[in-house]
Design a protein around this motif. Structure first.
Motif, PDB file in Angstrom:
ATOM      1  N   GLY A 126      49.520  45.970  45.654  1.00  0.00           N
ATOM      2  CA  GLY A 126      48.126  45.706  46.035  1.00  0.00           C
ATOM      3  C   GLY A 126      47.345  44.992  44.938  1.00  0.00           C
ATOM      4  N   GLY A 127      47.610  45.341  43.676  1.00  0.00           N
ATOM      5  CA  GLY A 127      46.895  44.713  42.558  1.00  0.00           C
ATOM      6  C   GLY A 127      47.234  43.228  42.488  1.00  0.00           C
ATOM      7  N   HIS A 130      45.568  41.279  45.322  1.00  0.00           N
ATOM      8  CA  HIS A 130      44.147  41.053  45.042  1.00  0.00           C
ATOM      9  C   HIS A 130      43.972  39.933  44.016  1.00  0.00           C
ATOM     10  CE1 HIS A 130      39.936  41.846  44.630  1.00  0.00           C
ATOM     11  NE2 HIS A 130      40.102  41.869  43.326  1.00  0.00           N
ATOM     12  N   ARG A 131      44.840  39.938  42.987  1.00  0.00           N
ATOM     13  CA  ARG A 131      44.689  38.918  41.933  1.00  0.00           C
ATOM     14  C   ARG A 131      44.929  37.522  42.490  1.00  0.00           C
ATOM     15  NH1 ARG A 131      48.331  39.203  37.447  1.00  0.00           N
ATOM     16  NH2 ARG A 131      49.583  40.786  38.474  1.00  0.00           N
ATOM     17  N   SER A 134      41.779  36.850  45.365  1.00  0.00           N
ATOM     18  CA  SER A 134      40.376  36.926  44.955  1.00  0.00           C
ATOM     19  C   SER A 134      39.834  35.541  44.588  1.00  0.00           C
ATOM     20  CB  SER A 134      40.252  37.857  43.742  1.00  0.00           C
ATOM     21  OG  SER A 134      39.000  37.658  43.160  1.00  0.00           O
ATOM     22  N   LYS A 137      39.488  34.569  40.951  1.00  0.00           N
ATOM     23  CA  LYS A 137      40.653  34.206  40.109  1.00  0.00           C
ATOM     24  C   LYS A 137      40.967  32.717  40.196  1.00  0.00           C
ATOM     25  CE  LYS A 137      41.372  38.521  39.055  1.00  0.00           C
ATOM     26  NZ  LYS A 137      41.094  39.050  37.745  1.00  0.00           N
TER      27      LYS A 137
END
Ligand code: URA
Length: 249
Positions: A126-127, A130-131, A134, A137
């Motif tokens: 999940g991290g 998101h990175r 997003s 980013k």
């Protein structure tokens, strides 16, 4: 400290989608799970979750599926849909059936429309997801666009300004880079992933997207040898490429 996470064997196999806890316990009891050449019959045996696990752990004679974290690149074919709510063949049907039962869940990193082809990443991290998605980013996504009508010449400057407002939205789009390739062909690089963004950008300038293909995310290009509908697991260096790219080509 080695930093390697271990998992209980029955939990690992259930989380990889091999069956319910009961079903995988039966597989283990039957001697069909082999670690480093020897059957393991203890359901609570601890298994190291290292990337080389498929070379060490066999289930019914076959390498176990990769443990999390799992990240893949798919060459999305035309016609496959990313959302479970859309009608049509799901991109998830291109993977082994048991992957649909994996925990953590494998998800696409953003979406491509049914009639868009090209580079689509999937991850159970999940991290990481998101990175990549997003807008903060600024991971660039490059599209090859085929247009119904010739470019008029003003589109590039407008897209680059960062002032274009799409219908029904309250915030202008971030600057995007248009590189014409011919009268009706262009690369478009964007750093956001709004709904139908590329199609709506061209609709906003009175044009129509006839075909759309994504060939790059960050600095990571769709491999030339990856046919539509095929996928492969990607490792650290390819993932690093996703974040290494400049927003320009
Ligand atoms: N923009 C679109 O309009 N469609 C896609 O699939 C991706 C970006």
């Amino acid at each position: 400290m080695s930093g390697v996470t271990n998992s209980r064997l029955d939990r690992l196999l259930a989380n990889l989608g091999y069956g319910s806890r009961k079903e995988v316990q039966a597989i283990i009891a039957g001697g069909d799970v082999v670690l480093d050449g020897a059957p393991i019959r203890r359901i609570d045996a601890k298994v190291p979750l290292t990337p080389d696990l498929p070379t060490r752990l066999l289930i019914e004679g076959r390498p176990v599926d990769p443990p999390p974290p799992l990240t893949l690149i798919l060459h999305k074919p035309l016609g496959a849909v990313c959302s479970h709510r859309e009608p049509g063949r799901s991109v998830y049907e291109l993977f082994p059936r048991r992957w649909r039962a994996r925990q953590p869940v494998l998800s696409s990193v953003g979406r491509l429309d049914g009639d868009t082809s090209g580079l689509l990443l999937f991850t159970d991290d999940g991290g990481l997801l998101h990175r990549i998605i997003s807008p903060k980013k600024h991971v660039a996504k490059r599209y090859h666009v085929t247009l119904a009508r010739p470019l008029e010449g003003h589109e590039g400057a407008l897209f680059a300004e960062g002032t274009l407002m799409l219908d029904g939205e309250e915030k202008p789009l971030a600057p995007a880079i248009l590189e014409p390739l011919g009268a009706n062909l262009a690369w478009l690089t964007i750093t956001e992933g709004r709904y139908h963004q590329v199609r709506r950008m061209f609709a906003a300038v009175g044009n129509h997207v006839e075909a759309l293909h994504r060939d790059r995310v960050g600095g990571f290009d769709l491999p030339a040898d990856l046919e539509p509908g095929r996928y492969r697991i990607i490792g650290e260096s390819e993932l690093a490429a996703v974040f290494s790219a400049p927003a320009t080509t």
